[in-house]
Design an enzyme around this catalytic site. Structure first.
Site, short mmCIF file in Angstrom:
data_model
loop_
_atom_site.label_atom_id
_atom_site.label_comp_id
_atom_site.label_asym_id
_atom_site.label_seq_id
_atom_site.Cartn_x
_atom_site.Cartn_y
_atom_site.Cartn_z
N CYS A 132 1.05 -1.25 0.20
CA CYS A 132 -0.11 -0.09 0.07
C CYS A 132 0.82 1.31 0.34
CB CYS A 132 -0.71 -0.14 1.18
SG CYS A 132 -2.10 -1.51 1.47
N HIS B 252 -2.92 7.57 2.74
CA HIS B 252 -3.89 5.80 2.25
C HIS B 252 -4.84 5.93 2.56
CE1 HIS B 252 -4.17 2.27 1.03
NE2 HIS B 252 -3.93 1.31 2.30
N ASN C 218 -10.43 -0.07 0.16
CA ASN C 218 -8.37 0.17 0.14
C ASN C 218 -8.24 -0.56 -1.49
OD1 ASN C 218 -5.94 -0.81 0.88
ND2 ASN C 218 -5.76 -1.16 2.41
O1 UT7 Z 1 -3.84 -0.73 3.62
C1 UT7 Z 1 -3.68 -1.42 4.70
C2 UT7 Z 1 -3.58 -2.65 5.66
N1 UT7 Z 1 -5.06 -2.85 6.21
C3 UT7 Z 1 -5.43 -1.84 6.60
O2 UT7 Z 1 -5.42 -0.53 7.56
C4 UT7 Z 1 -6.97 -2.50 7.95
C5 UT7 Z 1 -5.96 -2.25 9.24
N2 UT7 Z 1 -7.98 -3.19 10.25
C6 UT7 Z 1 -8.62 -2.40 10.46
O3 UT7 Z 1 -9.25 -1.98 9.98
C7 UT7 Z 1 -9.34 -2.49 11.06
O4 UT7 Z 1 -8.82 -3.77 11.97
C8 UT7 Z 1 -10.70 -3.73 10.45
C9 UT7 Z 1 -11.56 -3.10 9.68
C10 UT7 Z 1 -9.73 -4.70 9.84
C11 UT7 Z 1 -11.77 -4.82 11.56
O5 UT7 Z 1 -12.37 -3.58 13.03
P1 UT7 Z 1 -12.16 -3.83 14.18
O6 UT7 Z 1 -12.66 -3.18 14.78
O7 UT7 Z 1 -10.39 -4.42 15.03
O8 UT7 Z 1 -12.71 -5.54 14.57
P2 UT7 Z 1 -12.39 -6.71 15.23
O9 UT7 Z 1 -11.18 -7.55 14.26
O10 UT7 Z 1 -11.63 -5.98 16.03
O11 UT7 Z 1 -13.38 -7.61 15.03
C12 UT7 Z 1 -14.26 -7.00 16.14
C13 UT7 Z 1 -16.12 -7.69 15.73
C14 UT7 Z 1 -15.15 -9.72 15.70
O12 UT7 Z 1 -15.89 -10.61 16.48
P3 UT7 Z 1 -15.65 -10.34 18.18
O13 UT7 Z 1 -14.36 -11.55 18.12
O14 UT7 Z 1 -16.02 -9.44 18.37
O15 UT7 Z 1 -17.03 -11.94 18.66
C15 UT7 Z 1 -14.69 -10.16 14.51
O16 UT7 Z 1 -15.03 -11.12 14.09
O17 UT7 Z 1 -15.89 -7.92 14.48
C16 UT7 Z 1 -15.60 -9.36 13.81
N3 UT7 Z 1 -15.77 -9.33 11.99
C17 UT7 Z 1 -16.49 -8.63 11.74
N4 UT7 Z 1 -18.24 -9.59 11.42
C18 UT7 Z 1 -19.59 -8.44 10.66
C19 UT7 Z 1 -14.65 -8.81 11.05
N5 UT7 Z 1 -15.17 -8.84 10.34
C20 UT7 Z 1 -16.36 -8.68 10.14
C21 UT7 Z 1 -17.59 -8.20 9.17
N6 UT7 Z 1 -18.64 -7.94 9.41
N7 UT7 Z 1 -16.71 -8.03 8.09
#
Ligand code: UT7
Length: 337
Positions: free
Chosen positions: A118, A259, A289
């Site tokens: 990225c 980005h 993204n």
């Molecule tokens: O280009 C550079 C690379 N990428 C990035 O910069 C991405 C960086 N990270 C992020 O943007 C965020 O961490 C995410 C958007 C990927 C995730 O957001 P988060 O607030 O960190 O969520 P999380 O991973 O803590 O997940 C929270 C909950 C989990 O469930 P439990 O364990 O709390 O029951 C996940 O399993 O949300 C669940 N979850 C989803 N639920 C519905 C994860 N993905 C999804 C989904 N839909 N797509």
């Protein structure tokens, strides 16, 4: 003025987004997710998906053709081509060479890819600038072109909702005028954290086998939480360090074009820099993204929207797999429309 003092500026910019739009509602029918979750956690409403035969070199060639046409130039005017991509058309040759042939660029010019995920567009801009400042190359095409849809695991809800396809091209040109174009920059990397965001299989260290494909080692995997944490810290720090290098403050920067990874990352970076979100234009909602393509896509849109004006100071800043990061401060030179 010696050639070592040449400035390098963006003379024109072009973009290409694939026609197919994939909405959050459609994704909700594919994996256990919802429009509400995706929008709240990432700011994304839809993303573009390239057609089966549409490769990064095709998208990059279209973006480049638009930049050249806006500048009133032809492929014969390009002296250097750098493509930033983490989804090359094929392992080799480079996407740049394939794009060179599609665009009909001259054969006496260097064409190569930069692999910085990225952060690729920011890396490639800097490489081009440093090659051009010597005076050896007058005009360069720097392209970010990605087909993330080809490396996303469409059954993994933690990643498949985030990424999209597209391309953006900047046509760079040298100028004898000091203080225009790309002013200050910083690049960095931390390979110790490579596994936070990577594709484990398919390279020479681990060629694909039936087993590796069944295990899904051809797909992008990410520790989202950790990547998020690193992204905010490193993007804010990079902006601060580049501003210090230039002897400027964030108040003097008209626009921050980061980005486009997650709207919450942008908000956190803006907060750390004490800058309002009104100076952080974002097109995440419509593209998701797009990795190396996201900055040129966002830059072009902010310019087309009439936000960016001639003479504005702009900070572009990126973060990605590697880990890699980079920031460039530039003074905008109004390009032809
Ligand atoms: O280009 C550079 C690379 N990428 C990035 O910069 C991405 C960086 N990270 C992020 O943007 C965020 O961490 C995410 C958007 C990927 C995730 O957001 P988060 O607030 O960190 O969520 P999380 O991973 O803590 O997940 C929270 C909950 C989990 O469930 P439990 O364990 O709390 O029951 C996940 O399993 O949300 C669940 N979850 C989803 N639920 C519905 C994860 N993905 C999804 C989904 N839909 N797509």
């Amino acid at each position: 003025m010696s050639s070592a003092e040449l400035s390098v500026f963006i003379r024109a910019i072009g973009v290409h987004a694939p026609a197919r739009t994939l909405t959050n509602a459609e994704l909700s029918g594919m994996v256990d997710t919802s429009d509400e979750w995706i929008k709240t956690r990432s700011g994304i409403a839809e993303r573009r998906i390239a057609a089966a035969g549409e490769a990064p070199s095709d998208m990059g060639a279209k973006a480049s053709a638009q930049a050249l046409s806006r500048a009133g130039l032809t492929p014969a005017d390009v002296d250097l081509l750098i493509v930033a991509t983490m989804t090359p058309d094929v392992p080799f040759p480079s996407t740049a060479c394939l794009l060179q042939a599609k665009l009909g660029l001259r054969r006496d010019i260097p064409c190569f890819d930069v692999s910085a995920a990225c952060s690729g567009f920011v890396y490639a801009l800097q490489v081009a600038k440093d090659m051009m400042r010597s005076g050896a190359y007058r005009r360069a095409l720097v392209i970010g072109a990605e087909k993330l849809s080809s490396v996303v695991d469409w059954s993994d809800r933690t990643t498949c909702v985030l990424f999209g396809d597209g391309a953006g091209a900047a046509l760079l040109e040298t100028s004898p005028e000091p203080g225009v174009g790309l002013l200050a920059n910083l690049l960095g990397a931390d390979g110790n954290n490579a596994e936070l965001l990577h594709c484990a299989g398919g390279g020479s260290a681990s060629p694909h086998t039936g087993d590796s494909l069944r295990e899904g080692r051809q797909f992008l995997r990410m520790n989202g939480k950790e990547v998020f944490r690193h992204a905010v810290r490193v993007m804010a720090e990079s902006c601060e360090r580049v501003l210090a290098q230039a002897g400027l403050t964030s108040e003097q920067v008209a626009w921050f074009i980061p980005h486009q990874a997650n709207i919450r990352i942008l908000e956190a970076v803006a907060g750390q820099l004490n800058v309002g979100m009104d100076r952080f234009p974002s097109n995440l909602a419509r593209y998701g993204n797009t990795s190396a393509a996201s900055i040129p896509l966002a830059l072009e849109e902010a310019w087309q929207d009439g936000k960016i004006k001639h003479g504005d100071l702009i900070m572009i800043v990126a973060f990605g797999a590697g880990l890699t990061w980079g920031a460039t401060l530039l003074r905008w030179h109004e390009p032809p429309r």
